[in-house]
Design an enzyme around this catalytic site. Structure first.
Site, PDB file in Angstrom:
ATOM      1  N   GLU A 130      -2.301   5.162   2.617  1.00 20.04           N
ATOM      2  CA  GLU A 130      -2.166   3.744   2.253  1.00 20.04           C
ATOM      3  C   GLU A 130      -3.457   3.112   1.732  1.00 20.04           C
ATOM      4  O   GLU A 130      -3.435   2.298   0.808  1.00 20.04           O
ATOM      5  CB  GLU A 130      -1.634   2.953   3.451  1.00 20.04           C
ATOM      6  CG  GLU A 130      -0.173   3.214   3.781  1.00 20.04           C
ATOM      7  CD  GLU A 130       0.042   4.425   4.668  1.00 20.04           C
ATOM      8  OE1 GLU A 130       1.211   4.708   5.004  1.00 20.04           O
ATOM      9  OE2 GLU A 130      -0.958   5.096   5.036  1.00 20.04           O
ATOM     10  N   ASP A 149       0.789  -1.232   0.000  1.00 18.06           N
ATOM     11  CA  ASP A 149       0.000   0.000   0.000  1.00 18.06           C
ATOM     12  C   ASP A 149       0.821   1.283   0.000  1.00 18.06           C
ATOM     13  O   ASP A 149       0.339   2.332   0.408  1.00 18.06           O
ATOM     14  CB  ASP A 149      -0.916   0.009   1.229  1.00 18.06           C
ATOM     15  CG  ASP A 149      -0.152  -0.185   2.541  1.00 18.06           C
ATOM     16  OD1 ASP A 149       1.076   0.040   2.552  1.00 18.06           O
ATOM     17  OD2 ASP A 149      -0.785  -0.552   3.548  1.00 18.06           O
ATOM     18  N   ARG A 189       0.627   8.775  10.165  1.00 15.65           N
ATOM     19  CA  ARG A 189       0.264  10.178   9.949  1.00 15.65           C
ATOM     20  C   ARG A 189      -1.034  10.540  10.669  1.00 15.65           C
ATOM     21  O   ARG A 189      -1.174  11.631  11.216  1.00 15.65           O
ATOM     22  CB  ARG A 189       0.087  10.452   8.447  1.00 15.65           C
ATOM     23  CG  ARG A 189       1.364  10.564   7.660  1.00 15.65           C
ATOM     24  CD  ARG A 189       1.057  10.937   6.208  1.00 15.65           C
ATOM     25  NE  ARG A 189       2.254  11.087   5.413  1.00 15.65           N
ATOM     26  CZ  ARG A 189       2.832  10.094   4.740  1.00 15.65           C
ATOM     27  NH1 ARG A 189       2.306   8.879   4.791  1.00 15.65           N
ATOM     28  NH2 ARG A 189       3.927  10.299   4.027  1.00 15.65           N
ATOM     29  N   HIS A 229       4.204   5.771  14.270  1.00 17.12           N
ATOM     30  CA  HIS A 229       4.598   6.716  13.220  1.00 17.12           C
ATOM     31  C   HIS A 229       3.445   7.166  12.333  1.00 17.12           C
ATOM     32  O   HIS A 229       3.610   8.070  11.523  1.00 17.12           O
ATOM     33  CB  HIS A 229       5.650   6.073  12.312  1.00 17.12           C
ATOM     34  CG  HIS A 229       5.105   4.987  11.437  1.00 17.12           C
ATOM     35  ND1 HIS A 229       4.855   3.719  11.904  1.00 17.12           N
ATOM     36  CD2 HIS A 229       4.738   4.993  10.140  1.00 17.12           C
ATOM     37  CE1 HIS A 229       4.367   2.974  10.922  1.00 17.12           C
ATOM     38  NE2 HIS A 229       4.285   3.723   9.839  1.00 17.12           N
ATOM     39  N   HIS A 252      10.632   7.050  15.501  1.00 15.30           N
ATOM     40  CA  HIS A 252      10.637   7.404  14.081  1.00 15.30           C
ATOM     41  C   HIS A 252      11.258   8.777  13.894  1.00 15.30           C
ATOM     42  O   HIS A 252      11.112   9.669  14.729  1.00 15.30           O
ATOM     43  CB  HIS A 252       9.198   7.393  13.553  1.00 15.30           C
ATOM     44  CG  HIS A 252       9.093   7.287  12.063  1.00 15.30           C
ATOM     45  ND1 HIS A 252       9.215   8.368  11.223  1.00 15.30           N
ATOM     46  CD2 HIS A 252       8.889   6.217  11.255  1.00 15.30           C
ATOM     47  CE1 HIS A 252       9.067   7.978   9.973  1.00 15.30           C
ATOM     48  NE2 HIS A 252       8.873   6.681   9.952  1.00 15.30           N
ATOM     49  N   GLU A 308       0.463  -9.071  -1.131  1.00 15.84           N
ATOM     50  CA  GLU A 308      -0.301  -8.541  -0.003  1.00 15.84           C
ATOM     51  C   GLU A 308      -1.486  -7.733  -0.528  1.00 15.84           C
ATOM     52  O   GLU A 308      -1.739  -6.588  -0.139  1.00 15.84           O
ATOM     53  CB  GLU A 308       0.560  -7.711   0.954  1.00 15.84           C
ATOM     54  CG  GLU A 308      -0.102  -7.504   2.321  1.00 15.84           C
ATOM     55  CD  GLU A 308       0.715  -6.666   3.277  1.00 15.84           C
ATOM     56  OE1 GLU A 308       1.440  -7.268   4.095  1.00 15.84           O
ATOM     57  OE2 GLU A 308       0.630  -5.426   3.206  1.00 15.84           O
TER      58      GLU A 308
END
Length: 374
Positions: free
Chosen positions: A133, A97, A215, A213, A246, A119
């Site tokens: 994603e 993704d 967003r 991490h 991160h 995937e």
């Protein structure tokens, strides 16, 4: 002989595509296989390439400071077009993704090249969670010619979107292939990164591993996560909280500001793959917003608290190996306390089977494509 081009750009993609690269490169009778990396992640990507001894034939090296999604997408399309003109593959493999996967699939479609999606079929059906994603994988799914779904649930998602049944193959997730091979490599070699962690983390099975991490968690979400970790650290001063932070300033800034100086909170740099496997394998439990960790941890017998409100990996929730806690401070703390203090709950989560496969996904993917060419 058909020409295969396997493309990825981030550390998670590299981990999950490494077994696919190995499976196809081991056959030089039916396939000529080459690897292209976009460099969407750079340093962390290179660590994985080194660990699995993968030397890419093409490296677009597109990572730039403060690069927007608009710039990254445009640059991938323009630069990858040149790779297609040089190698002219019959099949392009992409994973999952990422922006790399979406842009590479689109560029391959424009060139009339078949796309194989590893995937495939993961969905939240909320285009902003995770962002970007969810839309990346939906676009890739509309383009792909071969869909390698990790689970039956993922297959059903694709069928609901009118993907042709004959083009969907349930293979398990290649991340389990990579994890099992990675554990063998670690057992057979000495890594300085692992040795350093042993002195930081303390007693085996007496530290909590944290990663974060996403967003969509930036801002208020991370504020709540930090408050939860402070509370857990205060309640259990003899249990270390190990947090590879991160490098994104929106993560690193608030985490270091609020958690630095707490004795049992160990803020460390992002770790190479071998070190992260060691961390997962030796921690007591994991608190994360990562997708891949949800898949890997059950194979290591580690309960996972997922700091997201939705997950495209419902199989782990249904199997009982994962609990969704969102970024709700009280929920994160309560479920952590339960896993530390309730032995029965801990055992019930840590002894379940992994719903994502048994380490042969790459071989199944290879067999599908080989049979399609016979």
């Amino acid at each position: 002989m058909k020409k295969i081009l396997i493309v990825f750009g981030t550390r998670p993609e590299a981990i999950k595509m490494a077994p696919v690269v190995e499976a196809f490169r081991n056959d030089n009778v039916h396939f000529e296989t080459k690897v292209c990396v976009t460099g969407q992640h750079r340093e962390m990507l290179d660590q994985v390439l080194d660990f699995f001894s993968i030397i890419p034939e093409f490296d677009l090296n597109l990572m730039k400071p403060n690069q927007s999604l608009h710039e990254l997408t445009a640059n991938i399309i323009l630069e990858f077009k040149n790779v297609l003109e040089v190698f002219t593959p019959d099949y392009v493999f992409v994973h999952g993704d990422t922006t790399t996967s979406m842009a590479v699939a689109l560029t391959s479609f424009y060139a009339g090249i078949k796309v194989c999606h590893v995937e495939a079929g993961l969905r939240t059906n909320d285009k902003y969670s995770p962002f970007p994603e969810e839309i990346n994988r939906q676009i890739t799914g509309r383009i792909a010619d071969f869909h390698f779904a990790p689970t039956e649930s993922s297959r059903q998602n694709l069928l609901k979107e009118n993907v042709e049944d004959a083009k969907v193959f349930v293979t398990g997730n290649t991340v389990i292939d990579a994890l099992l091979k990675g554990k063998k490599i670690i057992a057979q070699n000495v890594f300085s990164s692992v040795e350093e962690l042993k002195s930081i983390c303390g007693s085996e099975n007496e530290f909590i591993l944290v990663t974060g991490h996403r967003r969509e968690n930036h801002g208020k979400g991370f504020d709540n996560i930090i408050l939860a970790l402070k509370d857990i650290a205060r309640r259990y001063p003899t249990i270390n909280i190990v947090y590879p932070v991160h490098l994104n300033p929106k993560v690193k800034g608030p985490v270091e500001k609020e958690l630095s100086g707490i004795p049992n909170v160990k803020l460390i740099l992002p770790q190479p793959y071998e070190a992260f496997i060691w961390l997962m394998d030796n921690c007591k439990l994991i608190i994360t917003d990562s997708g891949g960790v949800q898949e890997e941890a059950p194979s290591l017998g580690k309960p996972v608290l997922v700091m997201r409100d939705t997950t495209e990996r419902p199989e782990a929730v249904e199997a009982g190996t994962v609990i969704l806690v969102g970024t709700n401070k009280e929920m994160i703390v309560a479920k952590t306390v339960e896993l530390i203090e309730n032995d029965e709950k801990y055992k019930s989560m840590s002894t379940l089977n992994n719903p994502y496969g048994d380490g042969v996904a790459a071989a199944e993917i290879f067999d599908v494509l080989k049979k399609s060419e016979l």
